[in-house]
Design an enzyme around this catalytic site. Structure first.
Site, PDB file in Angstrom:
ATOM      1  N   ALA A  10       0.859  -1.191   0.000  1.00 13.30           N
ATOM      2  CA  ALA A  10       0.000   0.000   0.000  1.00 13.30           C
ATOM      3  C   ALA A  10       0.888   1.232   0.000  1.00 13.30           C
ATOM      4  O   ALA A  10       0.752   2.138   0.815  1.00 13.30           O
ATOM      5  CB  ALA A  10      -0.933  -0.001   1.209  1.00 13.30           C
ATOM      6  N   GLY A  11       1.829   1.246  -0.947  1.00 15.10           N
ATOM      7  CA  GLY A  11       2.768   2.350  -1.049  1.00 15.10           C
ATOM      8  C   GLY A  11       2.302   3.410  -2.018  1.00 15.10           C
ATOM      9  O   GLY A  11       1.105   3.523  -2.328  1.00 15.10           O
ATOM     10  N   VAL A  13       2.492   3.836  -5.201  1.00 18.95           N
ATOM     11  CA  VAL A  13       1.874   3.452  -6.474  1.00 18.95           C
ATOM     12  C   VAL A  13       0.684   2.525  -6.244  1.00 18.95           C
ATOM     13  O   VAL A  13      -0.452   2.837  -6.598  1.00 18.95           O
ATOM     14  CB  VAL A  13       2.907   2.785  -7.410  1.00 18.95           C
ATOM     15  N   GLY A  14       0.924   1.369  -5.639  1.00 14.79           N
ATOM     16  CA  GLY A  14      -0.161   0.424  -5.400  1.00 14.79           C
ATOM     17  C   GLY A  14      -1.245   0.994  -4.506  1.00 14.79           C
ATOM     18  O   GLY A  14      -2.439   0.782  -4.747  1.00 14.79           O
ATOM     19  N   ASN A 103       9.116  -0.542 -12.703  1.00 16.79           N
ATOM     20  CA  ASN A 103       9.895   0.105 -13.753  1.00 16.79           C
ATOM     21  C   ASN A 103      10.823  -0.921 -14.402  1.00 16.79           C
ATOM     22  O   ASN A 103      11.224  -1.903 -13.792  1.00 16.79           O
ATOM     23  CB  ASN A 103      10.719   1.255 -13.184  1.00 16.79           C
ATOM     24  N   LYS A 186       8.583   3.618 -21.794  1.00 16.07           N
ATOM     25  CA  LYS A 186       8.695   4.167 -20.443  1.00 16.07           C
ATOM     26  C   LYS A 186      10.069   3.845 -19.845  1.00 16.07           C
ATOM     27  O   LYS A 186      10.654   4.659 -19.127  1.00 16.07           O
ATOM     28  CB  LYS A 186       7.602   3.619 -19.531  1.00 16.07           C
ATOM     29  N   GLU A 269      16.923   0.937  -7.288  1.00 20.00           N
ATOM     30  CA  GLU A 269      16.815  -0.124  -8.282  1.00 20.00           C
ATOM     31  C   GLU A 269      17.886   0.001  -9.365  1.00 20.00           C
ATOM     32  O   GLU A 269      17.631  -0.247 -10.542  1.00 20.00           O
ATOM     33  CB  GLU A 269      15.421  -0.093  -8.918  1.00 20.00           C
TER      34      GLU A 269
END
Length: 311
Positions: A10-11, A13-14, A103, A186, A269
């Site tokens: 639940a960050g 993005v999500g 990503n 992207k 990342e």
């Protein structure tokens, strides 16, 4: 009967896209860690957004609990993926599909080691959001776009059903018949943006205002495009120009999420984004000084972060 969605984490993005889906009345559950669960039970899932605030109370589950879902939205960081993937099987039935919003591209290879390839869709999103110290999701730009589709480009019933579920959400969600092309485009953009904002420790504005910054960015885009053209990926001739145009249209305050992670002292990342392209470059003996410079900067950060327990 509607689809059952599981959002992994639940960050920034999500939490945002899953929250918008729950806000629209869909069946959405969040798979979270114990600490995040306690936080959400106390505050609710809070969206602070230029597109409209929300305070939601969606169902929450943890690893070890049981239920099955039709669609799993996967928006973890790449370095978390292998650990998370091994936790998902108990939540899946024979027809469950996964939509990764990570990503880069290397995560597709990782997912195919854990799940049958038919279960995996392609996906991407464009959103400038972050998690505040209080655990709120702060969305600060007008864009909040999520795109998904079959990796082979087909328009299937399951894709249409997912699109229908998202139709009434307060977000720009669409299916695509060229999702791999969209993902590679992207990838070019995010590799550039994360590379330059972390290298120069700056939002986009000052980089664009510098002749040297502009030149570096342009050459980095060209270099990444050349590497991608040596794969069998669907790289179009206009990729570089579109990435350049997108960079020039960004607000001056824009920072890559990777730069925000560095500012918080979090892992990055680097190997999944820049490093994966450097492996391809090495295979084809390509000279990539600009890409290598951005990668080296991130690897030095990883060493500094690893030696500093206060971060």
């Amino acid at each position: 009967m509607g689809l059952k969605f599981l959002v992994v984490g639940a960050g920034a993005v999500g939490g945002y896209f899953g929250g918008r889906l729950f806000e629209a009345g869909e069946d959405v559950t969040f798979l979270v860690r114990p600490k995040r669960r306690q936080q959400l039970q106390k505050t609710g899932l809070v969206l602070q957004s230029v597109k409209g605030d929300a305070n939601l109370a969606p169902p929450l589950i943890e690893k070890g609990e049981t239920d099955t879902f039709d669609v799993i939205l996967l928006s973890t960081k790449a370095y978390q993926l292998e650990n998370v993937a091994s936790d998902l099987t108990p939540f899946m039935h024979e027809e469950t599909v996964l939509i990764p919003l990570l990503n880069g591209m290397e995560h597709l290879e990782t997912l195919k080691r854990f799940f049958k390839k038919e279960a995996i869709l392609g996906g991407l999103c464009f959103i400038e959001s972050t998690l505040t110290p209080e655990g709120y999701i702060q969305h600060t730009s007008s864009g909040h776009r999520l795109t998904f589709g079959e990796l082979d480009g087909s328009q299937t019933d399951r894709v249409q059903n997912i699109a229908d579920a998202f139709a009434n959400t307060n977000a720009d969600v669409q299916s695509s018949e060229q999702i791999l092309k969209d993902m590679w485009r992207k990838y070019l953009f995010i590799t550039t943006l994360s590379g330059i904002t972390t290298l120069f420790n700056s939002p986009v504005g000052p980089i664009r205002a510098s002749t040297e910054g502009l030149a570096f960015t342009r050459l980095l885009i060209q270099e990444i495009t050349t590497v991608m053209q040596h794969t069998d990926a669907p790289i179009a001739d206009d990729f570089a120009e579109k990435a350049w145009g997108q960079f020039m249209k960004l607000s001056a305050e824009t920072k890559a999420s990777m730069q925000k992670d560095i500012e918080k002292g979090l892992p990055v990342e680097a190997d999944h984004i820049q490093g994966y392209l450097l492996k391809i470059a090495k295979d084809y003996d390509l000279d990539t000084p600009y890409l290598h410079t951005t990668y080296t900067n991130l690897k030095v950060y990883e060493q500094t972060r690893g030696k500093d327990d206060t971060r």
